[in-house]
Design a protein around this motif. Structure first.
Motif: not given
Length: 151
Positions: A19-43
């Protein structure tokens, strides 16, 4: 010409190896956004569950204190505290009336890791059993509000 095609194929395969560095960064950002949404709903649900657990524990302790009173004709003293519900306190006038296994198996801690408080006579009822809430201090609002048998 054959060599050129083979070299082209090898070059194409090399590009597919990772994978290119750009592809990896996009995946990390998406995972971060999903984690934020889950935390805002679970806490908020976790906070509400902790308050409900404290309310249920206070009710359980209140019932155990009432059973103690019915058997022994008095409430536990402040010195005896809620420990009197687990094991017979010293100096009972009629120790044979104390239930063999106590009134509860063990004293629970409130969801924030603090002991439940007991006051006899109580300020708001015959006796008060309460948790000091998330902040562990008297009073407060929201999560920090005291939860007791008067509510």
């Amino acid at each position: 010409m054959i060599r050129t095609r083979m070299e082209a194929r090898k070059a194409a395969r090399r590009g597919e190896q990772g994978f290119t560095l750009l592809e990896l960064m996009v995946v990390i950002v998406i995972i971060g956004l999903l984690a934020t949404v889950v935390m805002l709903n679970v806490l908020p649900s976790q906070d509400r569950a902790m308050q409900e657990k404290a309310t249920a524990d206070v009710r359980l302790l209140e019932q155990a204190v009432e059973m103690y009173r019915m058997d022994l004709m008095s409430y536990p003293s402040v010195e005896q505290g809620l420990e009197a519900l687990v094991s017979a306190p010293a100096g009972l006038s009629r120790p044979e009336r104390y239930r063999q296994d106590g009134y509860i198996r063990r004293l629970p801690e409130d969801p924030w890791g603090n002991s439940y408080q007991y006051a006899y006579p109580g300020e708001r009822s015959a006796f008060d059993i309460y948790s000091l809430g998330a902040d562990g201090r008297p009073g407060g609002e929201g999560l920090d509000a005291d939860i007791g048998n008067w509510k």
